[in-house]
Write a protein that holds these residues in place. Structure first.
Motif, mmCIF file in Angstrom:
data_model
loop_
_atom_site.group_PDB
_atom_site.id
_atom_site.type_symbol
_atom_site.label_atom_id
_atom_site.label_comp_id
_atom_site.label_asym_id
_atom_site.label_seq_id
_atom_site.Cartn_x
_atom_site.Cartn_y
_atom_site.Cartn_z
ATOM 1 N N ALA A 112 -7.070 9.944 -4.979
ATOM 2 C CA ALA A 112 -7.062 10.661 -3.654
ATOM 3 C C ALA A 112 -7.018 9.806 -2.487
ATOM 4 N N GLU A 113 -7.986 8.646 -2.489
ATOM 5 C CA GLU A 113 -7.669 7.752 -1.476
ATOM 6 C C GLU A 113 -6.292 7.075 -1.121
ATOM 7 N N ASP A 114 -5.709 6.722 -2.499
ATOM 8 C CA ASP A 114 -4.317 6.032 -2.474
ATOM 9 C C ASP A 114 -3.376 7.057 -1.875
ATOM 10 N N ALA A 115 -3.426 8.357 -2.475
ATOM 11 C CA ALA A 115 -2.584 9.526 -1.893
ATOM 12 C C ALA A 115 -2.765 9.399 -0.273
ATOM 13 N N ASN B 101 0.334 12.409 -14.403
ATOM 14 C CA ASN B 101 1.489 13.307 -14.541
ATOM 15 C C ASN B 101 1.167 14.628 -13.590
ATOM 16 N N VAL B 102 0.161 15.065 -13.459
ATOM 17 C CA VAL B 102 -0.149 16.110 -12.849
ATOM 18 C C VAL B 102 -1.190 16.033 -11.828
ATOM 19 N N LEU B 103 -2.490 15.402 -11.774
ATOM 20 C CA LEU B 103 -3.203 15.459 -10.430
ATOM 21 C C LEU B 103 -2.360 14.435 -9.488
ATOM 22 N N GLY B 104 -1.774 13.308 -9.827
ATOM 23 C CA GLY B 104 -1.093 12.391 -8.669
ATOM 24 C C GLY B 104 -0.162 13.243 -7.923
ATOM 25 N N PRO B 105 0.742 13.916 -8.637
ATOM 26 C CA PRO B 105 1.767 14.560 -7.900
ATOM 27 C C PRO B 105 1.161 15.769 -6.808
ATOM 28 N N SER B 106 -0.071 16.274 -7.413
ATOM 29 C CA SER B 106 -0.598 17.233 -6.815
ATOM 30 C C SER B 106 -1.205 16.955 -5.344
ATOM 31 N N LEU C 201 -0.606 13.856 -3.754
ATOM 32 C CA LEU C 201 0.579 13.428 -2.941
ATOM 33 C C LEU C 201 0.922 14.473 -2.180
ATOM 34 N N ALA C 202 1.688 15.708 -2.806
ATOM 35 C CA ALA C 202 2.352 16.633 -2.216
ATOM 36 C C ALA C 202 1.314 17.318 -1.063
ATOM 37 N N SER C 203 -0.133 17.606 -1.834
ATOM 38 C CA SER C 203 -0.837 18.425 -0.687
ATOM 39 C C SER C 203 -1.118 17.528 0.608
ATOM 40 N N THR C 204 -1.097 16.097 0.419
ATOM 41 C CA THR C 204 -1.352 15.321 1.493
ATOM 42 C C THR C 204 -0.185 15.072 2.511
ATOM 43 N N ALA C 205 0.938 15.335 1.657
ATOM 44 C CA ALA C 205 2.275 15.146 2.618
ATOM 45 C C ALA C 205 2.494 16.335 3.379
ATOM 46 N N LEU C 206 1.876 17.498 3.072
ATOM 47 C CA LEU C 206 2.339 18.828 3.231
ATOM 48 C C LEU C 206 2.539 18.969 4.865
ATOM 49 N N PRO C 207 1.760 18.430 5.777
ATOM 50 C CA PRO C 207 1.842 18.997 7.291
ATOM 51 C C PRO C 207 3.220 18.012 7.513
#
Length: 248
Positions: free
Chosen positions: A61-64, A108-113, A115-121
């Motif tokens: 989460a921190e690296d995302a 494969n699942v947590l990582g994309p989730s 990153l996508a959440s963090t990038a959302l705005p």
């Protein structure tokens, strides 16, 4: 309309991710790649002035947060997130352990989730795109690949669900189900010896209708296409780029 895009590619220092980074960079886009090993990241950065890199674990989460912040701080925007980093193993049911299953699903699942959440705005601001890299085995069963395949099936379903959820924001979400590709994954991610990898390659060539394994550039072409204006009315799709393997 701004032609130059800002693209984040996880697992961007080798194989499909590296090919995509070079393809975007050659078009004039700004690319941030991430990878777990500094050496390959630095080598890829050296190949084009438009590529920057970050050593990061996409399942952290921190690296995302650090990854998205790096792109925004450097270029002020995010237009495309390519969730390419992957983990897997040839893992018969008799050999499973909690840690190995968690490792696969974390990447494969947590990582994309995360990153996508963090990038959302930032993706909302640009009406950008998320591109998830799946596998033929996300929808085609294979003995010994159950947990890898299940994680990719989950990623494909995330793709469809996110496409519906994010469509009101103008964000497109698509996936590419890549077939066996000459990316080094067999001896890297899958942990096979060179001899074992060659045996698997021969078996795959015999099964693939087009009778060969893919080249990373052939997957990268479609990644770039999904990020282009030509795909602005495409969302929730999982495109198989696998030489026909998924048909049998």
């Amino acid at each position: 309309m701004q032609n130059e895009k800002v693209v984040i590619i996880t697992g961007g220092s080798s194989g499909i991710g590296r090919a995509a980074a070079l393809r975007f960079a050659s078009r004039g886009d700004k690319v941030l790649i991430t990878g777990r090993r500094a050496g390959p990241v630095e080598q890829t950065i050296a190949e084009h002035k438009n590529i920057m890199g970050l050593v990061a674990d996409s399942s952290s989460a921190e690296d995302a947060r650090r990854t998205i912040a790096e792109a925004v701080d450097r270029w002020g925007r995010v237009d495309a997130l390519v969730n390419n980093a992957g983990a897997g193993a040839i893992l018969p049911l008799s050999d499973v352990s909690p840690n190995r299953i968690v490792d696969i699903f974390s990447v494969n699942v947590l990582g994309p989730s995360l990153l996508a959440s963090t990038a959302l705005p930032h993706l909302k601001a640009t009406q950008g795109v998320i591109i998830n890299i799946s596998s033929t085995y996300g929808h085609r069963p294979a003995a010994g690949l159950s947990h890898y395949a299940a994680s990719k099936a989950a990623l494909e379903h995330l793709t469809r669900c996110w496409a519906l959820e994010l469509a009101p924001l103008g964000i497109k979400v698509n996936a590419i189900a890549a077939g066996p590709t000459e990316s080094g994954a067999l001896t890297g991610m899958m942990g096979l010896s060179a001899e074992q990898a060659e045996a698997v390659k021969q078996e795959e060539r015999g099964k693939i209708p087009l009778a060969r394994r893919g080249d990373p550039d052939e997957i990268a072409d479609w990644i770039v296409q999904f990020a282009s204006p030509a795909s602005r009315w495409v969302t929730g799709q999982v495109l198989a780029v696998d030489g026909g393997l998924g048909l049998i």
